[in-house]
Design a protein around this motif. Structure first.
Motif, PDB file in Angstrom:
ATOM      1  N   TRP A   8     -38.656  16.334 -60.243  1.00 24.59           N
ATOM      2  CA  TRP A   8     -38.848  14.885 -60.293  1.00 24.59           C
ATOM      3  C   TRP A   8     -39.922  14.495 -61.305  1.00 24.59           C
ATOM      4  O   TRP A   8     -40.954  15.151 -61.428  1.00 24.59           O
ATOM      5  N   ARG A   9     -39.683  13.381 -61.998  1.00 30.25           N
ATOM      6  CA  ARG A   9     -40.663  12.908 -62.988  1.00 30.25           C
ATOM      7  C   ARG A   9     -41.968  12.476 -62.335  1.00 30.25           C
ATOM      8  O   ARG A   9     -43.021  12.461 -62.963  1.00 30.25           O
ATOM      9  N   SER A  10     -41.920  12.101 -61.051  1.00 25.21           N
ATOM     10  CA  SER A  10     -43.137  11.685 -60.353  1.00 25.21           C
ATOM     11  C   SER A  10     -44.151  12.820 -60.269  1.00 25.21           C
ATOM     12  O   SER A  10     -45.337  12.587 -60.041  1.00 25.21           O
ATOM     13  N   ALA A  12     -45.306  14.389 -62.657  1.00 27.73           N
ATOM     14  CA  ALA A  12     -46.238  14.233 -63.782  1.00 27.73           C
ATOM     15  C   ALA A  12     -47.447  13.386 -63.410  1.00 27.73           C
ATOM     16  O   ALA A  12     -48.491  13.472 -64.061  1.00 27.73           O
TER      17      ALA A  12
END
Length: 270
Positions: A8-10, A12
């Protein structure tokens, strides 16, 4: 190895990623790539046990070889990931069992639509679809829902607690800073907090004592962000100037001992 995992990009914006070193991030990704997707029966010295989804049985040396880093880096990374509740581990004489917390949530196993049964081609070994959950007919009392503002504040302090880990002094300093921002009517958003924590970690290279000094400096000066602790250049310059004055006084006093008539107090700058 076949198939894929969800990343998931979250991640980052999470401290488990933003506050980790480059080598620690390599270890993190290596773990995610090698944990089990489904359950398997494992045997160690004649003793059988089950390794479930999101788990892997390995060793420090083997994990270091897979990640291409030193064993010391792996130990430090595992300590950090466990402190922020990203994973748990059980150590035995034959190796260790690593379990990624919330693995099912990260991989979308509890959602609808895109379930493991929808991606058979990439997940060999699954012989049947995931059973549909039964409809819950239990009657429950309505519980007052937490307001968005309250949830946001709770998430802020939860992120601070995760970042500080077991360092209570750092946690207190960051909490005071967050409270100070709120009093200034500049409350933190989750994104602003994560960006500031990332900057704090980069400035100090992970040195928690320096972090505490920087945060306390911002609290004392009512600063909304974090800045390096600078030496008082003006104070240092003044001290050097004073030291030179005393040297001049001592030099002139040496002359006065032999020729007291030449002494004139007006010659001194103070």
């Amino acid at each position: 190895m076949e198939g894929y995992i969800r990343l998931w990009r979250s991640l980052a914006d999470s401290p488990v990623w933003t506050c980790s070193t480059a080598n620690q991030k390599v270890v993190l990704i290596t773990i995610l790539l090698h944990v089990r997707w489904d359950s398997i029966l494992w045997d160690v010295l004649g003793k059988e046990f089950t390794i479930g989804p999101g788990e892997m049985f390995t060793s420090i040396r083997k994990l270091a070889d897979m990640a291409g880093v030193t064993q010391r880096v792996v130990r430090t990374a595992l300590d950090r990931f466990e402190s922020v509740n990203f994973l748990t581990r059980k150590v035995t004489h034959q190796g260790m069992l690593i379990s990624v917390v919330n693995w099912g949530k990260y991989q979308g196993l509890r959602g609808s639509g895109d379930t493991p049964s929808d991606t058979k081609k990439t997940r060999r070994g699954h012989t049947h679809d995931t059973p549909k959950p039964k409809k819950d007919t239990t009657i429950r009392k309505k519980v007052p829902q937490e307001s968005k503002e309250g949830k946001k504040v709770r998430n802020i302090y939860s992120e601070i607690s995760t970042f500080a880990g077991s360092n209570d002094e750092l946690k207190t300093a960051l909490t005071d800073w967050a409270d100070m921002r709120k009093k200034l009517r500049k409350p933190l958003t989750e994104r602003a907090l994560n960006l500031n924590l990332k900057k704090l970690h980069e400035m100090t290279n992970g040195n928690e004592r320096m972090m505490i000094e920087i945060v306390n400096q911002s609290v004392m000066n009512s600063w909304q962000g974090f800045f390096p602790v600078k030496k008082q250049a003006a104070f240092t310059s003044k001290m050097e100037e004073t030291a030179k004055m005393f040297e001049e006084i001592n030099r002139r006093r040496g002359i006065d001992d032999s020729e007291p008539e030449d002494f004139n107090a007006a010659d001194f700058p103070f």
